[in-house]
Design a protein around this motif. Structure first.
Motif, PDB file in Angstrom:
ATOM      1  N   UNK A   1       0.844  -1.201   0.000  1.00 60.39           N
ATOM      2  CA  UNK A   1       0.000   0.000   0.000  1.00 60.39           C
ATOM      3  C   UNK A   1       0.882   1.255   0.000  1.00 60.39           C
ATOM      4  N   UNK A   2       0.678   2.143  -0.980  1.00 59.99           N
ATOM      5  CA  UNK A   2       1.452   3.387  -0.980  1.00 59.99           C
ATOM      6  C   UNK A   2       0.638   4.490  -1.646  1.00 59.99           C
ATOM      7  N   UNK A   3       1.068   5.739  -1.437  1.00 52.08           N
ATOM      8  CA  UNK A   3       0.317   6.851  -2.027  1.00 52.08           C
ATOM      9  C   UNK A   3       0.514   6.923  -3.536  1.00 52.08           C
ATOM     10  N   UNK A   4       1.481   6.155  -4.038  1.00 49.46           N
ATOM     11  CA  UNK A   4       1.696   6.146  -5.495  1.00 49.46           C
ATOM     12  C   UNK A   4       1.074   4.914  -6.153  1.00 49.46           C
ATOM     13  N   UNK A   5       0.287   4.139  -5.377  1.00 50.55           N
ATOM     14  CA  UNK A   5      -0.344   2.949  -5.963  1.00 50.55           C
ATOM     15  C   UNK A   5      -1.323   3.382  -7.061  1.00 50.55           C
ATOM     16  N   UNK A   6      -1.341   2.568  -8.131  1.00 47.89           N
ATOM     17  CA  UNK A   6      -2.196   2.917  -9.277  1.00 47.89           C
ATOM     18  C   UNK A   6      -3.206   1.808  -9.521  1.00 47.89           C
ATOM     19  N   UNK A   7      -4.392   2.198  -9.983  1.00 55.49           N
ATOM     20  CA  UNK A   7      -5.365   1.191 -10.386  1.00 55.49           C
ATOM     21  C   UNK A   7      -5.962   1.562 -11.736  1.00 55.49           C
ATOM     22  N   UNK A  30     -13.411  13.065  -5.733  1.00 60.41           N
ATOM     23  CA  UNK A  30     -13.800  13.539  -4.399  1.00 60.41           C
ATOM     24  C   UNK A  30     -13.173  12.695  -3.296  1.00 60.41           C
ATOM     25  N   UNK A  31     -12.919  11.418  -3.587  1.00 63.27           N
ATOM     26  CA  UNK A  31     -12.302  10.554  -2.572  1.00 63.27           C
ATOM     27  C   UNK A  31     -10.855  10.977  -2.307  1.00 63.27           C
ATOM     28  N   UNK A  32     -10.261  11.661  -3.294  1.00 67.93           N
ATOM     29  CA  UNK A  32      -8.885  12.123  -3.110  1.00 67.93           C
ATOM     30  C   UNK A  32      -7.885  11.480  -4.038  1.00 67.93           C
ATOM     31  N   UNK A  33      -8.363  10.639  -4.962  1.00 69.91           N
ATOM     32  CA  UNK A  33      -7.435  10.014  -5.912  1.00 69.91           C
ATOM     33  C   UNK A  33      -7.047  11.012  -7.001  1.00 69.91           C
ATOM     34  N   UNK A  34      -5.881  10.780  -7.577  1.00 69.94           N
ATOM     35  CA  UNK A  34      -5.374  11.650  -8.649  1.00 69.94           C
ATOM     36  C   UNK A  34      -5.609  10.972  -9.994  1.00 69.94           C
ATOM     37  N   UNK A  35      -6.207  11.701 -10.934  1.00 71.10           N
ATOM     38  CA  UNK A  35      -6.404  11.184 -12.289  1.00 71.10           C
ATOM     39  C   UNK A  35      -5.057  11.178 -13.014  1.00 71.10           C
ATOM     40  N   UNK A  74     -14.650   4.102 -21.149  1.00 72.29           N
ATOM     41  CA  UNK A  74     -13.745   5.144 -20.668  1.00 72.29           C
ATOM     42  C   UNK A  74     -12.665   4.474 -19.821  1.00 72.29           C
ATOM     43  N   UNK A  75     -11.446   4.530 -20.325  1.00 66.96           N
ATOM     44  CA  UNK A  75     -10.298   3.903 -19.663  1.00 66.96           C
ATOM     45  C   UNK A  75      -9.593   4.958 -18.814  1.00 66.96           C
ATOM     46  N   UNK A  76      -9.312   4.597 -17.553  1.00 63.29           N
ATOM     47  CA  UNK A  76      -8.702   5.581 -16.642  1.00 63.29           C
ATOM     48  C   UNK A  76      -7.664   4.929 -15.748  1.00 63.29           C
ATOM     49  N   UNK A  77      -6.700   5.735 -15.333  1.00 67.44           N
ATOM     50  CA  UNK A  77      -5.781   5.321 -14.280  1.00 67.44           C
ATOM     51  C   UNK A  77      -5.929   6.321 -13.133  1.00 67.44           C
ATOM     52  N   UNK A  78      -6.159   5.783 -11.933  1.00 71.33           N
ATOM     53  CA  UNK A  78      -6.261   6.616 -10.729  1.00 71.33           C
ATOM     54  C   UNK A  78      -5.157   6.216  -9.765  1.00 71.33           C
ATOM     55  N   UNK A  79      -4.550   7.230  -9.142  1.00 72.78           N
ATOM     56  CA  UNK A  79      -3.403   7.015  -8.252  1.00 72.78           C
ATOM     57  C   UNK A  79      -3.728   7.515  -6.848  1.00 72.78           C
ATOM     58  N   UNK A  80      -3.298   6.745  -5.841  1.00 72.65           N
ATOM     59  CA  UNK A  80      -3.473   7.200  -4.455  1.00 72.65           C
ATOM     60  C   UNK A  80      -3.351   6.054  -3.474  1.00 72.65           C
ATOM     61  N   UNK A 142       2.165  16.802 -10.408  1.00 73.63           N
ATOM     62  CA  UNK A 142       1.885  16.952  -8.980  1.00 73.63           C
ATOM     63  C   UNK A 142       0.499  17.538  -8.813  1.00 73.63           C
ATOM     64  N   UNK A 143      -0.277  16.918  -7.952  1.00 79.31           N
ATOM     65  CA  UNK A 143      -1.591  17.460  -7.623  1.00 79.31           C
ATOM     66  C   UNK A 143      -1.464  18.164  -6.272  1.00 79.31           C
ATOM     67  N   UNK A 144      -1.668  19.474  -6.250  1.00 83.88           N
ATOM     68  CA  UNK A 144      -1.473  20.246  -5.017  1.00 83.88           C
ATOM     69  C   UNK A 144      -2.432  19.842  -3.907  1.00 83.88           C
ATOM     70  N   UNK A 145      -3.506  19.164  -4.320  1.00 81.69           N
ATOM     71  CA  UNK A 145      -4.480  18.618  -3.383  1.00 81.69           C
ATOM     72  C   UNK A 145      -3.873  17.673  -2.363  1.00 81.69           C
ATOM     73  N   UNK A 146      -2.773  17.011  -2.790  1.00 86.94           N
ATOM     74  CA  UNK A 146      -2.238  15.898  -1.996  1.00 86.94           C
ATOM     75  C   UNK A 146      -1.920  16.296  -0.565  1.00 86.94           C
ATOM     76  N   UNK A 147      -1.482  17.534  -0.347  1.00 83.35           N
ATOM     77  CA  UNK A 147      -1.111  17.916   1.020  1.00 83.35           C
ATOM     78  C   UNK A 147      -2.346  18.037   1.911  1.00 83.35           C
ATOM     79  N   UNK A 148      -3.521  18.111   1.300  1.00 84.32           N
ATOM     80  CA  UNK A 148      -4.763  18.159   2.082  1.00 84.32           C
ATOM     81  C   UNK A 148      -5.399  16.774   2.214  1.00 84.32           C
ATOM     82  N   UNK A 149      -5.008  15.861   1.337  1.00 86.30           N
ATOM     83  CA  UNK A 149      -5.592  14.514   1.359  1.00 86.30           C
ATOM     84  C   UNK A 149      -4.787  13.577   2.243  1.00 86.30           C
TER      85      UNK A 149
END
Ligand code: ADP
Length: 151
Positions: A1-7, A30-35, A74-80, A142-149
């Motif tokens: 498990x890491x903040x850079x895990x991708x799905x 909204x959950x906090x994942x990065x597109x 719609x194909x997507x990769x989400x990271x978090x 970099x998603x600046x959101x990360x420091x709040x998530x």
């Protein structure tokens, strides 16, 4: 498990046709994942057979390929953090009838053969699926959101 895990998350043809793409994207945002990657693609049966290679031989396999090739996905990769497991929880159970309300399948689907969305079931499969659907690579930023998530 890491903040850079991708799905790898995919809105299936029924989800696209029923106009649920925006809601699915919104839930992951909204959950906090990065597109990390996104595209609309009408996949070939051969490509989909590769994606579902582990299910080859199942009685529903031909119908699954036909359904998945019936329109664009719609194909997507989400990271978090814990993206693979958390993504599966957000999707709900494979059979929508067993999915809790509040999950994507539990909110939008009834039939196992029309269950709206796909999510990788392991980190290893996520990496394989990302390679299959995004051989060109994903977008690094970099998603600046990360420091709040994250703490
Ligand atoms: P998941 O998508 O939840 O990882 P599986 O990998 O077991 O589930 O199956 C892949 C997809 O195949 C399912 O999401 C569903 O669309 C379809 N599928 C699975 N089981 C059945 C079934 N019994 N009848 C029809 N389609 C099925």
């Amino acid at each position: 498990m890491s903040v850079t895990e991708r799905t790898y998350i995919m809105v299936k043809p029924d989800g696209v046709q029923r106009g649920i793409v925006g809601d699915i994207i919104s839930r992951f945002e909204k959950r906090g994942f990065k597109l990390s990657a996104l595209k609309l693609v009408h996949a070939t049966p051969e490509h989909l057979e590769q994606h579902y290679i582990d299910l080859k031989g199942k009685p529903f396999f031909p119908g699954l390929i036909k359904y998945m090739a019936s329109g664009p996905v719609v194909a997507m990769v989400w990271t978090g953090l814990d993206a693979v497991k958390t993504g599966r929880v957000m999707l709900g159970a494979t059979n929508p009838l067993a999915s809790s309300p509040g999950t994507i399948r539990g909110d939008y689907a009834l039939a196992v053969g029309r269950n709206i969305c796909h999510g990788s079931d392991s980190v290893e499969n996520a990496e394989k699926e990302i390679q299959l659907w995004f051989p060109e690579g994903v977008v690094q930023y970099t998603n600046d959101n990360e420091k709040w998530v994250f703490e």
